[in-house]
Enzyme design. Structure first.
Site, PDB file in Angstrom:
ATOM      1  N   HIS A  37       0.817  -1.218   0.000  1.00  0.00           N
ATOM      2  CA  HIS A  37       0.000   0.000   0.000  1.00  0.00           C
ATOM      3  C   HIS A  37       0.851   1.268   0.000  1.00  0.00           C
ATOM      4  O   HIS A  37       0.367   2.337  -0.353  1.00  0.00           O
ATOM      5  CB  HIS A  37      -0.934   0.012   1.214  1.00  0.00           C
ATOM      6  CG  HIS A  37      -1.974  -1.065   1.163  1.00  0.00           C
ATOM      7  ND1 HIS A  37      -2.954  -1.114   0.204  1.00  0.00           N
ATOM      8  CD2 HIS A  37      -2.174  -2.160   1.945  1.00  0.00           C
ATOM      9  CE1 HIS A  37      -3.724  -2.176   0.405  1.00  0.00           C
ATOM     10  NE2 HIS A  37      -3.270  -2.831   1.446  1.00  0.00           N
ATOM     11  N   GLU A 136      -4.675 -12.053   7.679  1.00  0.00           N
ATOM     12  CA  GLU A 136      -5.576 -10.891   7.627  1.00  0.00           C
ATOM     13  C   GLU A 136      -6.835 -11.210   6.840  1.00  0.00           C
ATOM     14  O   GLU A 136      -7.493 -10.316   6.322  1.00  0.00           O
ATOM     15  CB  GLU A 136      -4.847  -9.671   7.062  1.00  0.00           C
ATOM     16  CG  GLU A 136      -4.066  -9.905   5.785  1.00  0.00           C
ATOM     17  CD  GLU A 136      -3.307  -8.672   5.297  1.00  0.00           C
ATOM     18  OE1 GLU A 136      -3.480  -7.572   5.834  1.00  0.00           O
ATOM     19  OE2 GLU A 136      -2.540  -8.833   4.325  1.00  0.00           O
ATOM     20  N   ASP A 162      -7.363  -5.217   7.350  1.00  0.00           N
ATOM     21  CA  ASP A 162      -7.978  -6.207   6.467  1.00  0.00           C
ATOM     22  C   ASP A 162      -8.745  -7.260   7.258  1.00  0.00           C
ATOM     23  O   ASP A 162      -9.845  -7.655   6.860  1.00  0.00           O
ATOM     24  CB  ASP A 162      -6.902  -6.898   5.609  1.00  0.00           C
ATOM     25  CG  ASP A 162      -6.628  -6.115   4.338  1.00  0.00           C
ATOM     26  OD1 ASP A 162      -7.599  -5.660   3.711  1.00  0.00           O
ATOM     27  OD2 ASP A 162      -5.453  -5.954   3.980  1.00  0.00           O
TER      28      ASP A 162
HETATM   29  C1  3PY Z   1      -3.767  -4.327   7.548  1.00  0.00           C
HETATM   30  O1  3PY Z   1      -4.024  -3.877   8.677  1.00  0.00           O
HETATM   31  O2  3PY Z   1      -4.550  -4.989   6.876  1.00  0.00           O
HETATM   32  C2  3PY Z   1      -2.475  -4.076   6.945  1.00  0.00           C
HETATM   33  O3  3PY Z   1      -2.137  -4.730   5.998  1.00  0.00           O
HETATM   34  C3  3PY Z   1      -1.616  -2.981   7.467  1.00  0.00           C
HETATM   35  O4  3PY Z   1      -1.066  -2.259   6.397  1.00  0.00           O
HETATM   36 MG    MG Z   2      -3.634  -5.648   4.946  1.00  0.00          MG
END
Ligand code: 3PY
Ligand code: MG
Length: 243
Positions: A37, A136, A162
């Site tokens: 990101h 995530e 995520d």
């Molecule tokens: C998340 O919290 O999903 C991340 O990937 C942090 O950048």
């Molecule tokens: Mg993430």
């Protein structure tokens, strides 16, 4: 045996080599260059790593995807390790470890370009980079015990943004759920059982505190942009002295 000490990290997003290299001397314990990101492309990763004066703290790259080409390029550029996003299964985690390891353990390609020589350790074997995979997603959460147990994995790293999105909750509700069967306690327990580090992305004082209380020992406490914004605190210190 994993290091039980809590170590706080900085997360660089700007893709600006001098700012990112300066984070190495910020007093934080590890630094991540975000190529998913954040704005780190190949050149920004390479230029940041070239500016390192001393290898004071580990410098990792969060690659764009679980792709052996991207993982190999980050390590060829000199990163101490990689953080691989969106890992859903033990097979995904195994692929990430294999991509970071030369044969016979893995499938990493060796391209001996000037400045990118493979540096072998004292035993004549290439040093093993640090490999973290991100849990995530709901699938990753279900598979976390198998993911954490993958041979050669160093850390399971939680992306709470995520993960909360995928689970239909909020970051703060996720962090506040302390039941043993809740997502974050389950991830910490899986890491402890497998003997790997449990890491997570804060990145704020409040969230980093909550994550550390949950048992995470590698916690991102600040973005590069937060640290720059915090510079106003210097003027406050001058004002205090003048008062
Ligand atoms: C998340 O919290 O999903 C991340 O990937 C942090 O950048
Ligand atoms: Mg993430």
């Amino acid at each position: 045996m994993t290091d039980p000490a809590v170590r706080f990290g900085a997360w660089a997003t700007l893709g600006e080599p001098r700012t990112a290299a300066a984070l190495e001397t910020s007093g934080l314990d590890w630094v991540v260059l975000d190529a998913q990101h954040g704005h780190f492309d190949d050149r920004a990763v390479r230029d940041t790593l070239a500016l390192r004066r001393e290898r004071r703290v580990p410098l990792l790259v969060r690659v764009r995807a679980n792709d052996p080409g991207l993982i190999g390029r980050a390590l060829d550029a000199g990163a101490d390790g990689v953080i691989v996003p969106l890992v859903d299964s033990a097979a995904d985690a195994e692929a990430a470890v294999a991509a970071a390891s030369y044969p016979p353990r893995g499938v990493r390609s060796w391209g001996p370009l000037p400045g990118l020589e493979r540096t072998d350790g004292a035993d004549g074997r290439p040093p093993r980079p640090f490999v973290a995979v991100m849990v995530e997603t709901a699938q990753g959460l279900d598979a976390v015990a198998g993911i954490a147990a993958v041979d050669g994995l160093d850390m399971v790293f939680v992306g709470p943004f995520d993960l909360s999105l995928r689970l239909g909750t909020t970051v703060d509700a996720l962090l506040a759920d302390l039941r043993p069967e809740a997502p974050l306690p389950r991830i910490v327990a899986a890491c402890r059982d497998a003997g790997v580090l449990a890491g997570a992305f804060g990145p704020s004082v409040e969230r980093a505190t909550a994550l550390t209380r949950l048992g995470f020992t590698r916690v991102v406490v600040a973005l590069d942009t937060d640290l720059l914004a915090g510079g106003a605190a210097l003027a406050d210190r001058v004002r205090e002295r003048l008062a």
